[in-house]
Each structure stands twice: as C-alpha cells, then as structure tokens.
Enzyme design. Structure first.
Site: not given
Length: 593
Positions: A296, A440-442, A447
């Site tokens: 992130r 991506y990555e949440g 977030q």
C-alpha cells in the site's frame, strides 16, 4: 515518448532541509554513519538508472506488452536485460538486512529510489517492488530455515516474489478464499487452488519466483481467522541454493488490462504445489499484512511517480506549444502565438500537478523516516509512536495520493489537448497506468473504511489525536509569525474541522454503523488535505526564510500559496458530503436500482 529528469533538487530539499534526515538517522544505530553526501550520491545514481535504463522502455513495453504461451510468460524487449543491470548494480539489496546480503540502508533512502523507478516505468518497477514486499514478510515471520533459504536470493534480486491473495470468487473479502493446504509427512504442505490478478506472477526476468500464498488448513475456521500463509516457490531450491525441480504451480493465463501492460498479471494454478508455513497456523493474514502494508505504501509511491512524470512532460509541452494570445496582452511578440503556459487554466492544471507531487513527496518521505524509526530506534516508546503514525496514515498514502494521481495524469492529457489523446505522445499511458492504483491492494473505498473505522474510531481517535498534536504544535510555534499567517491559519482551521467532523461521525456510528461507510470516502479526502496542509505549511516556512537565495524557494512558496488558495478549499464540499450521512443512500431500495 517525452522525457524524465529525476527531481533531485526537490528530493534533497525534502530530505535535508525539511526532514533533516541525517540528524534522525544518527539516532538509529543501524544508520548512524550515513551522511548527506552518501545519501545524495545514492539517489543521483538511482536517478541515472531510472532515466537512462528503464524510462526508455516504458512506452515500448506498454505497446508490446507481455506474451503468454503454454504457461510461459515473456516480458517486453529489453526488460530482462534492464533487470539484470538492476541486480548487478545492487539496487534490490539497498535496504535489506546485511545478514542476508543486503546493504542495510534506511527505508527512507529506498523510498526515494522507488519514486524515481515509478516515474520512469511503473510496470517494470512492479517486478522488484513485489519482491521486496515478499522479502519483508519472510523477514518478519519466516522461520530461520525459510529465511536462510529465501531471503538472500530475494535481497540480491536473483529471485523475485509475489503475493497470492485474490481468487475468482473473492477479492477484498479474503475470508471467502478456498485454496487448500494439506499437511505432508515431511513438514511441508500440498497447496491446491487458483489465484487471480497476481502481478509479476510469471515472467522470464529471474531464475525463480517465490509466491506467498494464502490458503486454508483442513478444518480451519471460516472467515479470515482460518487463513494461513505459505511460501510456494516456482522451482524447489536445492540445498546449495540452486534451482531444483519444478513445483506444480503455473500460470494459466495473463490478463489483458487497461494499463500496466508490461507487467504480467496472472492466473496462478496450484496443483498440489509444495509449500511451507510462514508464521503461525490460522494467522496468515496477520503475516501477510506486512507485505500488504508495504504494498500500500508502494502504491502511494506509484501515484507520486506518475504525478511527477505527467507534470514534467505537461510543463515542457506547455512552454513550447503556441496557441492564441494571452487575455492580458501578448507575451511572445516575436512568435505567431503565445505559449499555452500563459493561459490561466493551463497554469491551474500544471500547478495542481506540481502541488500534489511535491506535497506527496514531503508526506511519503516523512512516513518512510517514521518507518525507519519504527524498525531501528533504540527507544521502545519511540518505535511504538512511529508504528502508530505509520498505521494511521498508510490508507491516506495509498488512497489520497493515487486519487490525486488519476486527476493529475488526466490534467496532463488535457494540457496536451488532442495530442494528449494520441498514444505516440505517451500521456494517455499515464492515465491508464494510474487507474489501477486506485483499485489494487484494497480499493480506495476500502482504504477509507480502514482509516475511519479501524484506524480512528476503533481507538477513540487516539492515533488521530497524536497527529493532531503535531499539527497543533506547529501552529502554536508559528502562529505569531505574520508572514506565516496565510499558511498557519488555514492549517489550524482544517485541523479543528477534522476534529469536529470525526466526533460527529463517531456519535452517528454508535446508532448506525452504515454512517461510517457513508462518510468514509469524503472524510478520507478531508484528512488527506489536513496532512498535505501540514507539510505544505512546513515547506512554506523554509521557503519564506530562503526565498532570496534562489528561484527554487520562490517557486516553492508560489506552489504553497496555490495549494492553500485553490486545492484545500475543496474540503468544504467534502465535509458537507460526510455530514450528509447515510439517509440519501438508504432511501433508494435495492430493487429500484
């Protein structure tokens, strides 16, 4: 194709004039001997690699893309050779542990390297970037045996790594994953399942690929509490460290994507592949979070890198492109028209790019230094405070900076006008590449929930109050300086508004948790501006003191004034959105959509 010139002057301003990194690093025994000259020498060499080696491959790699043939993936022309240069120069080892072949330099220096790599070629940079995340997860949670087997190869870049989370039926909700891990008599596990959207999952750039895979042990609990983490190599390592037999883990296909074409985004099939447990059983998500949080932060650096490269090329174009005359009178009388740089709306777009790039640089470099303190400071209390600050602000780095990047790369296209829409100029690629960073990555919505729900409301705002105290101290220290009023007053104002907004949402959430979901995205935007306001005020203070030394400081001061005048005011609308709550969302019945 455009150009990329590493912004070394601004990097050095943030590192040495704003952060005084040398003084902080001297409090960390692992980095006490690092000085300004060494730091500058490293980033200058990193800049040469980024601009001379991988930037020229960015547009050609995007156009060629990766090729899949019967589980084998070939990267674009020049990628493998560039990676070999990267490894031979020792860049993968920069901030890795010397015990495993690393150079032991601070995260804050590695962070500068990755800004430049991401500006130069984001898709290429994902190959070593994910490897570094895999290294960190194994370093934190692997057994000594696993560390000795894999960390040296990952640190030097001889092998690369991935994170295998997502499955066809589950993305963010990893509690739904079905990949199975069956214990074997030799202590290993047989891993079976399918993972999708695995960046760098298969390629020809390294001799081996080390997958970190989330899977379920037999009779594990449902949901995230039943997930374990395993290291699954593409090739099984021999005792001497060489590559051995092929593990039954393969690439079923690669995705054809909107952007980052030259990074292989793979479907990975595990057919009884041999894997080894990382960390404790059923606590795999906790171990994987080391890699996920690193990712992130890395995605935030992607956003910064793309904002910077788009700004540089839009600025250069605006200085050369002749269109119309200035509304206030001719500015280039010897030419048939004025450069578009003179037009207010073009200046607005360029200054937006510049303000978001320089604000992100100050913010991310500060966070990287906090990570160094978290990892290396001799005082446990300091380490804990730094860890809390990093945890609080990671969602802002990932979401606020990447949202800004998508806006700014669109501005880059707009400055070019019709030429920006044409592939040969390279600007539209930055828009396409930036778009995935919001997902991506949440996703950035996730977030926002993480920030408001987990990081702020879950501890009654303790972490947020700690950051607020830093802001208040700056406001109090500089409040009597008349020259700082234009920066300190709006900073103090947004800090008070965030405090009130947080309390209001918290009270509503006690009655209805959906209020958190309804408010989280605009709330995150407001907090992002609070953070940027703080760093822009700090930079403005330095620029005010040195504005007569050279034009760099005058430009910094002008950009600060633009930020406070033109960008910060958008928080008024976002505060109203956050306060509007869930009612207008809930009124619409599901079957009316």
């Amino acid at each position: 194709m455009g150009s990329y010139v590493p912004p070394l002057r601004d990097m050095q301003f943030v590192l040495h004039e704003m952060l005084d990194v040398e003084s902080t690093l001297k409090t960390l025994p692992a980095h006490a001997d690092l000085d300004v000259d060494t730091i500058n020498a490293v980033i200058e060499e990193a800049g040469k690699f980024a601009s001379d080696v991988i930037f020229p491959l960015n547009q050609s790699g995007d156009q060629e893309g990766c090729h899949w043939n019967d589980t084998v993936v070939t990267t674009p022309k020049g990628y493998k050779e560039a990676y070999k240069q990267y490894v031979e120069a020792g860049w993968p080892a920069l901030s890795c542990d010397p015990e495993y072949g690393g150079q032991g330099l601070p995260v804050s220096l590695n962070n500068v390297l990755y800004e430049m790599l991401n500006s130069a070629n984001i898709a290429w940079t994902m190959y070593p970037g994910l490897s570094h995340g895999a290294y960190e997860a194994l370093h934190a949670h692997g057994t000594d045996e696993l560390k000795n087997k894999y960390l040296g190869k990952l640190a030097t870049g001889e092998w690369t790594g991935t994170m295998c989370l997502t499955e066809p039926h589950c993305g963010t909700d990893l509690g739904l994953l079905r990949t199975k891990a069956e214990p074997q008599a030799d202590g290993s596990y047989s891993i079976t399942g399918t993972k999708i959207f695995i960046s760098s999952g298969e390629h020809d750039m390294a001799d081996n690929i080390i997958h970190l895979v989330l899977a379920r042990l037999p009779e594990s609990a449902k949901g995230t509490k039943g997930i374990s983490l395993f290291v699954v190599p593409k090739f099984l390592p021999n005792d001497d460290g060489s590559v051995g037999a092929r593990n039954p883990v393969s690439c079923g296909s690669i995705e054809h994507k909107m952007g980052i074409h030259s990074n292989s985004t793979c479907v990975i099939n595990l057919d009884g592949a041999a894997g080894w447990l990382v960390g404790e059983p059923h606590k795999g998500l906790q171990a994987m979070f080391v890699m996920m949080n690193a990712a992130r932060l890395g995605v935030g650096m992607q956003g910064l890198g793309l904002t910077e490269i788009s700004y540089q090329n839009a600025r250069n174009y605006a200085k050369d492109r002749l269109q119309m005359r200035s509304l206030s009178g001719t500015k280039a009388p010897t030419k048939e028209a004025d450069p578009i740089l003179v037009h207010p709306d073009v200046r607005r777009m360029l200054l937006t790019q510049r303000a978001y790039a320089e604000g992100a640089r100050a913010f991310t470099y500060w966070i990287a230094l906090e990570i160094d303190k978290e990892l290396s400071h001799p005082d446990e209390a300091v380490r804990a405070e730094a860890a809390d600050m990093v945890a609080l602000l990671t969602p802002i780095i990932k979401a606020f900076i990447t949202d800004n990047a998508f806006e700014c790369t669109n501005h880059g296209v707009q400055v070019y006008g019709g030429h920006g829409f044409i592939a040969e100029w390279g600007m539209e690629q930055y828009v396409r590449d930036a778009r995935i960073t919001q997902i991506y990555e949440g996703t950035n919505g996730v977030q926002a929930l993480d920030l408001l729900g987990r990081k702020i409301l879950s501890d009654m705002g303790a972490k947020m109050k700690a950051f607020g105290a830093i802001v208040r101290a700056f406001v109090e220290d500089n409040g009597i300086d008349m020259n700082m009023q234009e920066f300190v007053n709006p900073l103090g104002d947004i800090a008070v508004k965030v405090e009130k907004l947080t309390m209001e949402i918290g009270m509503k959430a006690m009655a209805n948790q959906d209020e958190v979901g309804a408010a989280s995205v605009p709330y995150q935007r407001v907090v992002g501006h609070l953070v940027f306001s703080y760093f822009w005020a700090r930079m403005a203070k330095i620029a005010l003191e040195k504005q007569n030394q050279d034009d760099f400081y005058k430009a910094k001061l002008a950009t600060a004034r633009f930020y406070f005048a033109k960008l910060l005011p958008e928080t008024a609308g976002y505060i109203r959105q956050a306060r509007a709550g869930n009612a207008s969302l809930a009124e619409m019945q599901d079957d009316w959509f």
